[in-house]
Write an enzyme that holds these catalytic residues in place. Sequence first.
Site, PDB file in Angstrom:
ATOM      1  CE1 TYR A   1     -45.919  30.769-101.401  1.00 46.19           C
ATOM      2  CE2 TYR A   1     -48.468  30.524-101.001  1.00 46.19           C
ATOM      3  CZ  TYR A   1     -46.776  30.739-100.942  1.00 46.19           C
ATOM      4  OH  TYR A   1     -46.429  30.185 -99.561  1.00 46.19           O
TER       5      TYR A   1
ATOM      6  CG  PHE B   1     -36.783   3.571 -95.312  1.00 53.37           C
ATOM      7  CD1 PHE B   1     -36.083   2.428 -96.478  1.00 53.37           C
ATOM      8  CD2 PHE B   1     -37.205   4.583 -95.173  1.00 53.37           C
ATOM      9  CE1 PHE B   1     -35.025   3.095 -97.729  1.00 53.37           C
ATOM     10  CE2 PHE B   1     -36.063   5.299 -96.863  1.00 53.37           C
ATOM     11  CZ  PHE B   1     -34.960   4.517 -97.368  1.00 53.37           C
ATOM     12  CB  THR B   2     -32.991   4.430 -93.109  1.00 51.21           C
ATOM     13  OG1 THR B   2     -33.345   5.209 -94.480  1.00 51.21           O
ATOM     14  CG2 THR B   2     -32.036   3.437 -93.221  1.00 51.21           C
TER      15      THR B   2
ATOM     16  CG  ASP C   1     -43.327   3.722 -97.231  1.00 49.09           C
ATOM     17  OD1 ASP C   1     -43.640   4.173 -99.069  1.00 49.09           O
ATOM     18  OD2 ASP C   1     -42.644   3.943 -97.026  1.00 49.09           O
TER      19      ASP C   1
ATOM     20  CE  LYS D   1     -37.399   5.829-103.085  1.00 49.01           C
ATOM     21  NZ  LYS D   1     -37.515   7.243-102.145  1.00 49.01           N
TER      22      LYS D   1
ATOM     23  NE  ARG E   1     -30.171   1.408 -98.065  1.00 49.08           N
ATOM     24  CZ  ARG E   1     -30.195   2.347 -97.429  1.00 49.08           C
ATOM     25  NH1 ARG E   1     -31.806   2.586 -97.496  1.00 49.08           N
ATOM     26  NH2 ARG E   1     -29.699   3.378 -97.183  1.00 49.08           N
TER      27      ARG E   1
ATOM     28  CG  PHE F   1     -27.460   5.881 -95.064  1.00 49.75           C
ATOM     29  CD1 PHE F   1     -28.249   5.654 -94.418  1.00 49.75           C
ATOM     30  CD2 PHE F   1     -27.632   5.753 -95.862  1.00 49.75           C
ATOM     31  CE1 PHE F   1     -29.612   6.233 -94.506  1.00 49.75           C
ATOM     32  CE2 PHE F   1     -28.738   6.446 -96.974  1.00 49.75           C
ATOM     33  CZ  PHE F   1     -29.787   6.377 -95.689  1.00 49.75           C
TER      34      PHE F   1
END
Length: 470
Positions: free
Chosen positions: A85, A137-138, A228, A271, A395, A462
């Site tokens: 843990y 960005f969303t 980011d 990514k 997009r 979306f």
Amino acid sequence: MSENILQTMGQQLGRRSWAEPWKIKMVEPLRMISREEREKALIEAGYNTFLLKSEDVYIDLLTDSGTSAMSDRQWAGMMMGDEAYAGSRNFYNLESAIQTYYGYKYIIPTHQGRGAEHLISQVAIKSGQYVPGNMYFTTTRLHQELAGGIFVDVIIDEAHDSQNSHPFKGNVDLDKLEALIKREGAEKIAYVSLAGTVNMAGGQPVSMANVKALRELCDHYGIKVYLDVTRMVENAFFIQEREEGYADKTIAEILIEFCSYTHGAWMSAKKDSLVNIGGWLAVNDEPLFEELRNLVVVFEGLHTYGGLAGRDLEAMAIGITESVQDDHVRSRVEQVRYLGKLLTEWDIPIVQPVGGHAIFLDARRIYSHFPQNQFPAQTAAAELYLDSGIRSMERGIASAGRDPKTGDHYYPKLELTRLTIPRRVYTQAHMDVVAESVRAVYDDREKTLGLNMVYEPKYLRFFQARFERL
Ligand code: PM9
């Protein structure tokens, strides 16, 4: 993969061709259902590719997020998961990989990128503050808004023009940013939200010169810059290729230099880092870290696992090291460009220059006979699926959502359908099939009608919105 195989071979033979620096050890069969079955599946999914069953998809270009193929090294690492843990050794391996390749001091794992966005937004934004960024960005903007922030787009104008060939269309327009700071006052700016390779602009990079100048400007006003880093490795590739003084530097060297101009970062490791799940947040400021480390236990899990299993942390640590190898990044971007080249040769309108992770069809130009509020990009995604079972993503106006103040749709200049290429998954022949299907959809454009949104969820619409044919 420590040696840059392609460069070495190229130098020896005087050739410029590229190939993937790996071979395939395991395969997953693909299936294509009939046109009638696809029609039925699409209607059941409300013309939203997010609502299709993956079993009904042939080539899946919905996203490059969590869809990459892991290496044998990563799978071996999964077996070395320390599922304690607290204090799992895999956490320390991850911490060390992030410190080595991204250069930040303090690390907090999160279950994925938006977990990290949530934490940084809650801690660094006071209600009513502005958050300038190089295009929205969303998920990032939503977390900033939920924390009471007001997002302001300060990307250069060229980014909003799909045909402009500026080499660094992700750059921040420093004049726009400074005008905002002067108008509102530095204390009204929470931080600058900078993204490496701007997703919504077509995967467009930020130059090293731009981030350096941005940092100088922000230092002048006492404003922090958070980055980011989700696709920052791809950004480093474009700097190496396009920016003076960087051709002889490695991706790893460029990456760490770029990050050094920022105060902290958040990451969707699904990514660049070649894993199916995972993310992190990193800062250099100790008091800020303590606050974030406290908050992570409320929303994600203890600060040494952040909602992930030990094996996931290990796969991420190994993935980071693999992701910064020059030959890996080159083959990744060149595969995207291969598809882009085919479509460009056939005069199909796509965002130029081709970015790092996807081809973006310019749906506004494809369906110039119907307006943006009839969802051209959503329509192109639906048509592509009907034609060949290939799944892509909208997009455009559906992704952009509504202005929280006025309740009106945002009308983004870019109305794009994204064909996103997972890393190390598809072959060049798959790209040929994709290109041919896009051409078929393009050839049929004049006969195609738009869509009407019949169900609209409140957040990130979306993902779950439903549409009907007009
Ligand atoms: N991006 C993508 O497909 C996955 C879901 S949104 C359609 O492009 C950036 C630049 C991203 C991103 C996710 C996130 C959020 C943050 N920044 O999906 O929560 O592209 O891991 O990351 C997606 P998570």
